[in-house]
Design a protein around this motif. Sequence first.
Motif, PDB file in Angstrom:
ATOM      1  N   ASN A  34       0.693  -1.154  -0.119  1.00 27.81           N
ATOM      2  CA  ASN A  34       0.071  -0.219   0.004  1.00 27.81           C
ATOM      3  C   ASN A  34       0.812   1.354   0.142  1.00 27.81           C
ATOM      4  N   VAL A  35       1.824   1.154   0.641  1.00 26.78           N
ATOM      5  CA  VAL A  35       2.908   2.306   0.883  1.00 26.78           C
ATOM      6  C   VAL A  35       3.655   2.631  -0.266  1.00 26.78           C
ATOM      7  N   PHE A  43      -0.247   5.128  -0.952  1.00 26.01           N
ATOM      8  CA  PHE A  43       1.283   5.582  -1.575  1.00 26.01           C
ATOM      9  C   PHE A  43       1.857   6.928  -0.913  1.00 26.01           C
ATOM     10  N   GLY A  44       3.380   6.439  -0.394  1.00 27.75           N
ATOM     11  CA  GLY A  44       4.083   7.461   0.205  1.00 27.75           C
ATOM     12  C   GLY A  44       3.735   7.662   1.746  1.00 27.75           C
ATOM     13  N   GLY A  45       2.799   6.727   2.342  1.00 29.59           N
ATOM     14  CA  GLY A  45       2.250   6.612   3.706  1.00 29.59           C
ATOM     15  C   GLY A  45       3.613   6.690   4.758  1.00 29.59           C
ATOM     16  N   ILE A  50       4.070   1.836   7.794  1.00 31.43           N
ATOM     17  CA  ILE A  50       4.691   0.312   7.917  1.00 31.43           C
ATOM     18  C   ILE A  50       4.891  -0.252   9.004  1.00 31.43           C
ATOM     19  N   ASN A  51       5.258   0.504   9.898  1.00 34.40           N
ATOM     20  CA  ASN A  51       5.771   0.213  11.372  1.00 34.40           C
ATOM     21  C   ASN A  51       4.397  -0.253  11.999  1.00 34.40           C
ATOM     22  N   PHE A  52       3.445   0.586  11.914  1.00 32.61           N
ATOM     23  CA  PHE A  52       2.169   0.318  12.686  1.00 32.61           C
ATOM     24  C   PHE A  52       1.250  -0.840  11.892  1.00 32.61           C
TER      25      PHE A  52
END
Length: 259
Positions: A34-35, A43-45, A50-52
Motif C-alpha cells: 500500500n505504501v 502511497f507514500g504513507g 509500515i511500522n504500525f
Amino acid sequence: MRKVGVDTNLGTIFLSETVGTAMLLLLGGGVVANVILKGNKGFGGGWLLINFGWGLAVFAGVTVSYASGAHLNPAVTFGLLAAGKITAAAGSNVFVTVIIYLLGQLLGAFIGAVLVWLAYKDHFDAEEDPGAKLGVFSTGPAIRSYAWNFITEVIGTFVLVFVVIGFGKAGDPDTNTPAGLAALGALPVALLVVAIGASLGGPTGYAINPARDIMPRIAHAILPIKGKGGSDWSYAWVPIAGPIVGGLLAGWLSLVLLP
C-alpha cells in the motif's frame, strides 16, 4: 492464555501456525504494498505507517493462532526451545513438535505473500520499479554490509524473543506460561514489534523472522509478476541466519538474565 502441550496435537499446532502466519504476512506485506507501490491510496504513507501496519499484522496473527501459542516465527520457536519452554504435543516429542511449528510458519508465510500479490495485482503490473515489487515480499538493507546487516537482525530479534520470554516469566510466578507470542498477549506484542521497527528497523527493514522473509522471497521468484527483476538471493541468508541467532541468544541468556 491456553497452554500448549498435553492435549494439543500436531494437527492443531500446524493449522494454527499456518493460519496465524498467513494472516501476519497478508497484513504485513499488504501495508508495504500500500505504501510503496504507485497508484495506491496509501502511497507514500511512510515508515511509521509500515511500522504500525506490521504491528497490527502481528496483533491479528497472534489473535487467530492462540491454539498453538502463536509462535509465527522460527526465531521465536528456536528461542523458546533454547529456554526450555516448548513442551511436546500430545503423542509426540519436542523435536517433532518444533518441526511442525516450523512447517506451519513456512507454509503460512508463503500463502500470505501470494494473497498480497492477488490483492495488489493491478498495482504490481503498473509499478515500474522492480525494487519496489521485491520490497513488498522481502527485506533489504539501506546500506549493504552483510556483517553489519546480520548484527542488526540479531539485535532486533533478540529484543523480540527476550521480551516475550521476560513478559511470560513476569506474568506467572511459577513461569508456567504458554510458549509463544500469545504468552505476551496480542496487543503488547504488537506494540513491541512497532517499537522494534521504529527503533531498530531502519538498517535492514527488520525481518526479525526467517519465515517472513524467505517464503515471500520464494513467492516473488515463482509468481508471474510483470517486470519483477531478481529476488536478491545474495542477501537472503541475512534475514534467515540473523533472526535465528538472535532468537537462540535470547533463549539461552534468559536462563541467566531472567531468573
